[in-house]
Motif scaffolding. Structure first.
Motif, PDB file in Angstrom:
ATOM      1  N   ARG A 262       0.866  -1.181   0.000  1.00 36.37           N
ATOM      2  CA  ARG A 262       0.000   0.000   0.000  1.00 36.37           C
ATOM      3  C   ARG A 262       0.901   1.228   0.000  1.00 36.37           C
ATOM      4  NH1 ARG A 262      -4.111  -0.386   4.679  1.00 36.37           N
ATOM      5  NH2 ARG A 262      -2.191  -0.113   5.847  1.00 36.37           N
ATOM      6  N   GLY A 263       0.706   2.105  -0.984  1.00 40.34           N
ATOM      7  CA  GLY A 263       1.568   3.268  -1.149  1.00 40.34           C
ATOM      8  C   GLY A 263       2.543   3.044  -2.280  1.00 40.34           C
ATOM      9  N   LEU A 264       2.482   3.888  -3.331  1.00 38.07           N
ATOM     10  CA  LEU A 264       3.311   3.683  -4.518  1.00 38.07           C
ATOM     11  C   LEU A 264       3.693   5.025  -5.124  1.00 38.07           C
ATOM     12  CD1 LEU A 264       4.497   1.845  -6.776  1.00 38.07           C
ATOM     13  CD2 LEU A 264       2.216   1.833  -7.821  1.00 38.07           C
ATOM     14  N   GLY A 274       5.263   0.844  -0.538  1.00 38.65           N
ATOM     15  CA  GLY A 274       5.071   0.701   0.898  1.00 38.65           C
ATOM     16  C   GLY A 274       4.614  -0.700   1.254  1.00 38.65           C
ATOM     17  N   LEU A 275       5.213  -1.283   2.291  1.00 40.80           N
ATOM     18  CA  LEU A 275       4.824  -2.598   2.797  1.00 40.80           C
ATOM     19  C   LEU A 275       4.305  -2.458   4.216  1.00 40.80           C
ATOM     20  CD1 LEU A 275       6.770  -3.501   0.439  1.00 40.80           C
ATOM     21  CD2 LEU A 275       7.259  -5.509   1.842  1.00 40.80           C
ATOM     22  N   SER A 276       3.283  -3.248   4.541  1.00 41.20           N
ATOM     23  CA  SER A 276       2.741  -3.299   5.895  1.00 41.20           C
ATOM     24  C   SER A 276       2.659  -4.741   6.348  1.00 41.20           C
ATOM     25  CB  SER A 276       1.340  -2.672   5.947  1.00 41.20           C
ATOM     26  OG  SER A 276       1.368  -1.314   5.568  1.00 41.20           O
ATOM     27  N   LYS A 277       2.713  -4.929   7.663  1.00 41.08           N
ATOM     28  CA  LYS A 277       2.483  -6.258   8.223  1.00 41.08           C
ATOM     29  C   LYS A 277       0.979  -6.457   8.355  1.00 41.08           C
ATOM     30  CE  LYS A 277       6.835  -6.375  10.778  1.00 41.08           C
ATOM     31  NZ  LYS A 277       7.482  -6.556  12.089  1.00 41.08           N
ATOM     32  N   GLY A 303       7.835  -1.306   5.651  1.00 36.70           N
ATOM     33  CA  GLY A 303       8.839  -0.351   5.222  1.00 36.70           C
ATOM     34  C   GLY A 303       8.603   0.098   3.800  1.00 36.70           C
ATOM     35  N   VAL A 304       9.622   0.694   3.204  1.00 36.59           N
ATOM     36  CA  VAL A 304       9.577   1.159   1.820  1.00 36.59           C
ATOM     37  C   VAL A 304      10.645   0.407   1.026  1.00 36.59           C
ATOM     38  CG1 VAL A 304       9.832   3.126   0.270  1.00 36.59           C
ATOM     39  CG2 VAL A 304       8.760   3.445   2.523  1.00 36.59           C
ATOM     40  N   PHE A 305      10.221  -0.207  -0.086  1.00 36.56           N
ATOM     41  CA  PHE A 305      11.141  -0.968  -0.924  1.00 36.56           C
ATOM     42  C   PHE A 305      11.220  -0.314  -2.306  1.00 36.56           C
ATOM     43  CE2 PHE A 305      10.645  -3.637   2.538  1.00 36.56           C
ATOM     44  CZ  PHE A 305      11.456  -4.756   2.456  1.00 36.56           C
ATOM     45  N   VAL A 306      12.432  -0.230  -2.833  1.00 40.35           N
ATOM     46  CA  VAL A 306      12.676   0.409  -4.126  1.00 40.35           C
ATOM     47  C   VAL A 306      12.909  -0.680  -5.174  1.00 40.35           C
ATOM     48  CG1 VAL A 306      14.100   2.048  -5.401  1.00 40.35           C
ATOM     49  CG2 VAL A 306      13.708   2.389  -2.948  1.00 40.35           C
ATOM     50  N   VAL A 307      12.091  -0.666  -6.225  1.00 39.85           N
ATOM     51  CA  VAL A 307      12.102  -1.729  -7.233  1.00 39.85           C
ATOM     52  C   VAL A 307      12.422  -1.144  -8.608  1.00 39.85           C
ATOM     53  CG1 VAL A 307      10.667  -3.439  -8.427  1.00 39.85           C
ATOM     54  CG2 VAL A 307      10.429  -3.117  -5.953  1.00 39.85           C
TER      55      VAL A 307
END
Length: 708
Positions: A262-264, A274-277, A303-307
């Motif tokens: 969620r969150g891009l 954006g990643l959530s548990k 957290g936030v992951f960069v792809v």
């Protein structure tokens, strides 16, 4: 399709004011620096807005501010962004002129304008080509526009929604702009009944074209955050942890990540996700993500992951640990190195004055010249109460007027001797002090727990929680009575009944520790004395110094030079072989007390301020420091080997302290803290003689015991 196995190992960390720790790799910092970008991240779970950049000392720079139900973000330029909250949409503007710096920050964003929407559960937000603010109005199942006169103006409603009513029927949650207008949306299902979307979370999600009402992709699990970028419509298939795009009526995944997505946002050829548990409640329970994580034997991340959008490879990661386990949105702040923001909870909103003149400078004098105002009516305190702070105010769920105290006889007590920590935190968290969720992060708690609840009718007004220790002693973990019921003897009665429970389960004693600056400290000590507990003794000193106060210590300037056989070096230069020698000496000779081990929480060690002492090239002492907040260093382990012939332990410890403190001052930290056990005699004497006169705060952790 790539997976999150490609994430680089995190090696650095940063702790925020709310005790959230961000873990990241050094390449992530270099990427922020090279691109001159920062991130804006929102989380409604803890009502926070984070602005994240890179500081001047090669660390993370984090500005943390509180906004109730912070959700959708839209960055209009490097100087302006929007944020949707519970009943207001905020416009933030940077108050600093170009190349102006304030407290390291190169941008200071101030909430300049608020649009009152009411509680619409507003999700994604943007601005159209006409300058109107448009947003996802989830509660009313529509895309809406801010109105100057009313709460909102509906622009578009899904064709299957039959009524404009305050009922979340399809969970419309995402909006993508194209050519300056809202064009694509995501929703969890095509349902027209209150909360019916919850029944279709697994595969009822769709992506829809607002212009044609056509379904562009279906069969998704809770899709989120649609974005149109580089001629593609990108979507997060959140309930399966997939990131991809829509093409020819299908969703095409390119990456699988370990979390609820969620969150891009996009920057060049990168997607920031954006990643959530997943929460263990009805919205998130039972999603395909759970089974996929289990199959992969992977733990969910936040957290936030960069792809890389061309390869699906995960290039960078910024993971959170602690209180924050969910994010909502992430956006990129261009041409920004160290962003900061101001919220409504401190008097900075009244004292930060920017004047519109030719140079657009901020009037920094106003920051200290204005009398501190009363707290804003919009201010809401979402921070957790820490054990060293005064007892918290009455929890909000206990403010029912029916709770007015009647008499001591009206209070009833209910005991449980087989309760899990999770049960207590979930059901009675607001009735615990110190906060048990914070304790759970610090150490493993022995379960099951014993608990006693005080009731006034249907209302819970007090609670005591006891842990059974391996040495057959009960430890009081939490003891709390809400303010309207204090001075009625409820706290004393909770303790008396807890002692009886402990006797029944055949424990031999009961112990409690507390901090000397707690508001209710005198009451606690009076009750313990009446119940014939042993006189409390101090077991730990808690010290805090500021850079201004400690810099006045004369011994920082007047120490003699070290002998030629000794030198002070940096912990970061210690080799793996030398660390092995230290550990072997500990194992074979019990070389140093456990409390001063240099190997505590290695991921938090501040390598730029931790020092060692060498004697004839052999390590004989150290001071290890940990960065626990952006502006605070903790002096964690201090040791000098006094058994080596000719060494004067105290003077050498001063030399080490002088070097470590000097480095802390050079690195720009504002505060240093020490936790000194009473049985660590050397450090205790050091505090008493050399440190105490220059502290800004000194408290003690006390302990009392009663044999049963």
């Amino acid at each position: 399709m790539q997976t999150s196995n490609t994430i680089a190992t995190t090696t650095l960390s940063h702790q925020t004011e709310s005790n959230t720790v961000f873990h990241y790799n050094s390449d992530f910092l270099e990427w922020l620096k090279t691109e001159e970008i920062s991130l804006a991240v929102s989380t409604y779970q803890t009502n926070k807005l984070f602005l994240i950049g890179r500081d001047t000392t090669k660390h993370l720079f984090v500005s943390e501010r509180s906004f109730e139900r912070a959700m959708g973000l839209h960055v209009e330029s490097e100087n302006s962004f929007f944020l949707s909250t519970r009943f207001l949409l905020w416009r933030f503007e940077n108050a600093l002129a170009e190349r102006q710096i304030h407290k390291e920050a190169d941008k200071v964003y101030i909430p300049r304008q608020a649009f009152t929407t009411g509680d619409l559960d507003a999700h994604d937000i943007s601005r159209n080509k006409n300058g109107d603010i448009v947003f996802v109005n989830t509660r009313y199942n529509c895309i809406a526009q801010v109105s100057e006169k009313y709460n909102f103006k509906p622009l578009w409603t899904p064709p299957f929604i039959t009524k404009m009513i305050s009922e979340d029927r399809c969970h419309l949650n995402g909006m993508a702009m194209r050519d300056g207008s809202p064009r694509y949306v995501t929703m969890v299902s095509q349902t027209d009944r209150l909360d019916a979307w919850r029944e279709h979370r697994h595969n009822g999600g769709v992506v829809m074209d607002m212009q044609t009402n056509a379904i562009l992709a279906e069969g998704l699990s809770m899709p989120h955050s649609p974005r149109y970028y580089q001629d593609k419509l990108w979507v997060l298939n959140a309930g399966r942890g997939e990131f991809g795009y829509v093409e020819n009526g299908k969703f095409v995944p390119i990456t699988w990540l370990d979390g609820f997505l969620r969150g891009l946002a996009f920057y060049k050829n990168y997607a920031l996700i954006g990643l959530s548990k997943p929460r263990h409640e009805r919205t998130f329970a039972g999603l395909p993500l759970e089974e996929l994580l289990e199959k992969r034997k992977a733990e969910p991340k936040c957290g936030v992951f960069v792809v890389d959008i061309n390869t699906g490879e995960i290039i960078h990661s910024l993971e959170s640990e602690g209180e924050i386990v969910e994010l909502y949105d992430v956006q990129v702040l261009p041409n920004t190195k160290r962003p900061s923001a101001i919220d409504l909870q401190t008097d900075d909103i009244a004292r930060f004055i920017a004047i519109e003149e030719d140079d657009n400078k901020v009037d920094f004098k106003a920051l200290t010249s204005i009398e501190k105002p009363k707290k804003s009516v919009y201010s809401i305190n979402h921070s957790e109460t820490k054990p060293s702070q005064p007892l918290p105010k009455r929890p909000t769920q206990h403010t029912n007027p029916d709770m007015a105290a009647t008499s001591k006889e009206a209070i009833k007590y209910q005991a449980s001797v087989n309760v899990s920590l999770e049960q207590i935190i979930t059901q009675f968290g607001q009735l615990t002090f110190p906060k048990l969720d914070q304790l759970a992060k610090a150490r493993k708690v022995n379960e099951p727990l014993m608990m006693l609840i005080a009731h006034n009718g249907q209302h819970k007004v007090g609670c005591i929680v006891v842990e059974a220790m391996p040495n057959k002693v009960g430890r009081i973990l939490s003891w709390y009575v809400i303010p309207p019921y204090r001075s009625m003897g409820i706290g004393k009665e909770l303790l008396i009944k807890a002692e009886k429970i402990i006797r029944k389960v055949k424990l031999q004693g009961i112990i409690m520790d507390y901090v000397s600056d707690w508001t209710q400290k005198d009451t606690i000590e009076a009750i313990l004395a009446k119940q014939k507990w042993e006189k409390p003794i101090a077991k730990l000193s808690l010290c805090k110094a500021s850079n201004d106060s400690i810099s006045k210590a004369p011994w920082l300037k007047n120490l003699p030079p070290l002998p030629s056989t000794m030198e002070i070096g940096m912990w970061k230069d210690v080799t793996n072989e030398e660390k092995k020698i230290i550990q072997e000496k500990k194992n074979t000779q019990d070389w140093y007390p456990d409390i001063v081990s240099p190997f505590q929480s290695p991921h938090l060690v501040s390598l730029d301020t931790s020092v060692i002492l060498r004697y004839n090239n052999e390590i004989v002492g150290w001071i290890i420091t940990h960065k626990i907040k952006a502006d605070t260093i903790e002096f964690t382990g201090s040791f000098v080997d006094f058994k080596i012939l000719g060494l004067q332990k105290r003077s050498l410890l001063l030399q080490l302290c002088k070097k470590a403190i000097s480095l802390v001052l050079e690195e720009g930290y504002k505060y240093g803290i020490w936790q000194i056990p009473q049985d660590h005699k050397t450090m205790f004497r050091f505090v008493e003689h050399f440190l105490k006169p220059y502290l800004i705060n000194f408290t003690e952790q006390k302990v009392s015991y009663k044999a049963l």
